[in-house]
Design a protein around this motif. Structure first.
Motif, short mmCIF file in Angstrom:
data_model
loop_
_atom_site.label_atom_id
_atom_site.label_comp_id
_atom_site.label_asym_id
_atom_site.label_seq_id
_atom_site.Cartn_x
_atom_site.Cartn_y
_atom_site.Cartn_z
N PHE A 261 0.80 -1.22 0.00
CA PHE A 261 0.00 0.00 0.00
C PHE A 261 0.84 1.27 0.00
CE2 PHE A 261 -3.22 -2.81 2.34
CZ PHE A 261 -3.80 -3.22 1.15
N GLY A 262 2.16 1.12 -0.12
CA GLY A 262 3.03 2.28 -0.19
C GLY A 262 3.22 3.00 1.13
N LEU A 263 3.07 2.29 2.22
CA LEU A 263 3.26 2.88 3.55
C LEU A 263 4.61 2.46 4.11
CD1 LEU A 263 -0.28 2.02 4.96
CD2 LEU A 263 0.53 4.29 4.26
N GLU A 264 5.13 3.25 5.02
CA GLU A 264 6.37 2.88 5.69
C GLU A 264 6.09 1.77 6.68
OE1 GLU A 264 8.85 5.96 7.19
OE2 GLU A 264 8.20 7.36 5.63
N ASP A 265 7.14 1.01 7.00
CA ASP A 265 7.03 -0.04 8.01
C ASP A 265 8.00 0.28 9.13
OD1 ASP A 265 6.10 -2.34 9.20
OD2 ASP A 265 7.43 -3.68 8.10
N GLY A 266 7.89 -0.45 10.20
CA GLY A 266 8.76 -0.24 11.35
C GLY A 266 7.91 0.04 12.58
N GLU A 267 8.58 0.14 13.70
CA GLU A 267 7.86 0.33 14.97
C GLU A 267 7.02 1.59 14.99
OE1 GLU A 267 7.24 -1.75 17.52
OE2 GLU A 267 8.25 -3.18 16.21
N ALA A 268 7.54 2.70 14.46
CA ALA A 268 6.78 3.95 14.47
C ALA A 268 5.51 3.82 13.62
CB ALA A 268 7.64 5.11 13.96
N ALA A 269 5.63 3.17 12.45
CA ALA A 269 4.46 2.98 11.58
C ALA A 269 3.44 2.06 12.24
CB ALA A 269 4.90 2.41 10.24
N ARG A 270 3.91 1.03 12.90
CA ARG A 270 3.00 0.11 13.58
C ARG A 270 2.30 0.81 14.75
NH1 ARG A 270 3.65 -5.45 12.29
NH2 ARG A 270 5.28 -5.74 10.75
N ALA A 271 3.04 1.61 15.49
CA ALA A 271 2.45 2.37 16.60
C ALA A 271 1.41 3.36 16.08
CB ALA A 271 3.53 3.10 17.38
N ASP A 272 1.70 3.99 14.94
CA ASP A 272 0.75 4.92 14.33
C ASP A 272 -0.53 4.20 13.93
OD1 ASP A 272 0.07 7.54 13.34
OD2 ASP A 272 0.41 6.76 11.31
N PHE A 273 -0.40 2.99 13.38
CA PHE A 273 -1.58 2.21 13.00
C PHE A 273 -2.40 1.84 14.24
CE2 PHE A 273 -3.51 -2.05 12.50
CZ PHE A 273 -4.50 -1.71 11.60
N ARG A 274 -1.73 1.41 15.31
CA ARG A 274 -2.47 1.06 16.53
C ARG A 274 -3.20 2.26 17.10
NH1 ARG A 274 2.42 -1.37 17.46
NH2 ARG A 274 2.89 -0.01 19.24
N LEU A 275 -2.57 3.42 17.07
CA LEU A 275 -3.21 4.65 17.54
C LEU A 275 -4.43 4.96 16.69
CD1 LEU A 275 -3.17 7.09 19.45
CD2 LEU A 275 -1.69 8.24 17.77
N TRP A 276 -4.26 4.89 15.38
CA TRP A 276 -5.37 5.14 14.45
C TRP A 276 -6.51 4.16 14.72
CZ3 TRP A 276 -7.69 1.97 10.88
CH2 TRP A 276 -8.56 2.57 10.00
N LEU A 277 -6.19 2.89 14.87
CA LEU A 277 -7.21 1.86 15.12
C LEU A 277 -7.95 2.15 16.42
CD1 LEU A 277 -8.51 -0.87 14.37
CD2 LEU A 277 -6.67 -1.98 15.65
N GLY A 278 -7.21 2.47 17.47
CA GLY A 278 -7.84 2.77 18.75
C GLY A 278 -8.78 3.97 18.67
N GLU A 279 -8.37 5.00 17.93
CA GLU A 279 -9.22 6.19 17.78
C GLU A 279 -10.51 5.84 17.04
OE1 GLU A 279 -6.60 8.92 15.83
OE2 GLU A 279 -5.65 9.53 17.72
N ARG A 280 -10.40 5.01 16.02
CA ARG A 280 -11.60 4.64 15.24
C ARG A 280 -12.54 3.76 16.08
NH1 ARG A 280 -8.88 7.66 13.26
NH2 ARG A 280 -8.78 8.41 11.15
N LEU A 281 -11.97 2.81 16.80
CA LEU A 281 -12.81 1.91 17.59
C LEU A 281 -13.43 2.62 18.77
CD1 LEU A 281 -10.66 -1.36 17.59
CD2 LEU A 281 -12.68 -0.82 16.20
#
Length: 154
Positions: A131-151
């Motif tokens: 999907f053209g996104l960066e990977d790594g701990e910061a990207a994973r943390a950003d995804f978890r934050l995004w997921l938590g906000e949506r849920l």
């Protein structure tokens, strides 16, 4: 540890893997069961705890391997461990006229959270690349934050 010791205690390599994953899952479930200590826990806290157990400890991959190999986690590792978690993560509004629908919604939110985190633990790096996104701990943390906000909006 010798092969004979593994066979004596666990019956096979598969048995050893099931026991190790079962212990990890039991610890995760006990941790999640105590989440919030009587108060409504935050979805963000639950997401971080599931991510730690699923991805950082490698249990998502091992669990997937066990499932795909036809093996199962020991029933005692999962039975009745999380039955009340959805209702604690997503509070049913007081006086709700449709408590059954609210309960179902809470269970779906919990299912979505688990599926997203386990999927991220197993395929996240590859999907971010596609999907053209960066990977790594910061990207994973950003995804978890995004997921938590949506849920949390549900």
């Amino acid at each position: 540890i010798s092969r004979q010791a593994v066979l004596h205690h666990f019956g096979s390599r598969d048995g050893l893997m099931r026991a190790a994953v079962g212990r990890a899952w039991a610890a995760l479930f006990a941790d999640l069961k105590g989440l919030g200590d009587g108060e409504t826990p935050s979805i963000g806290d639950a997401i971080e705890r599931v991510d730690e157990a699923a991805r950082l400890r490698g249990n998502a991959r091992i669990g997937a391997w066990l499932l795909l190999s036809g093996s199962q986690l020991p029933p005692e590792a999962i039975v009745d461990q999380l039955v009340d978690l959805p209702g604690r993560l997503v509070a049913v509004p007081e006086g709700s006229v449709d408590a059954e629908a609210s309960d179902k919604e809470a269970r779906y939110v919990s299912l979505l959270m688990a599926a997203a985190l386990f999927g991220d633990a197993i395929f996240g790096g590859r999907f971010r690349e596609v999907f053209g996104l960066e990977d790594g701990e910061a990207a994973r943390a950003d995804f978890r934050l995004w997921l938590g906000e949506r849920l949390a909006r549900v």
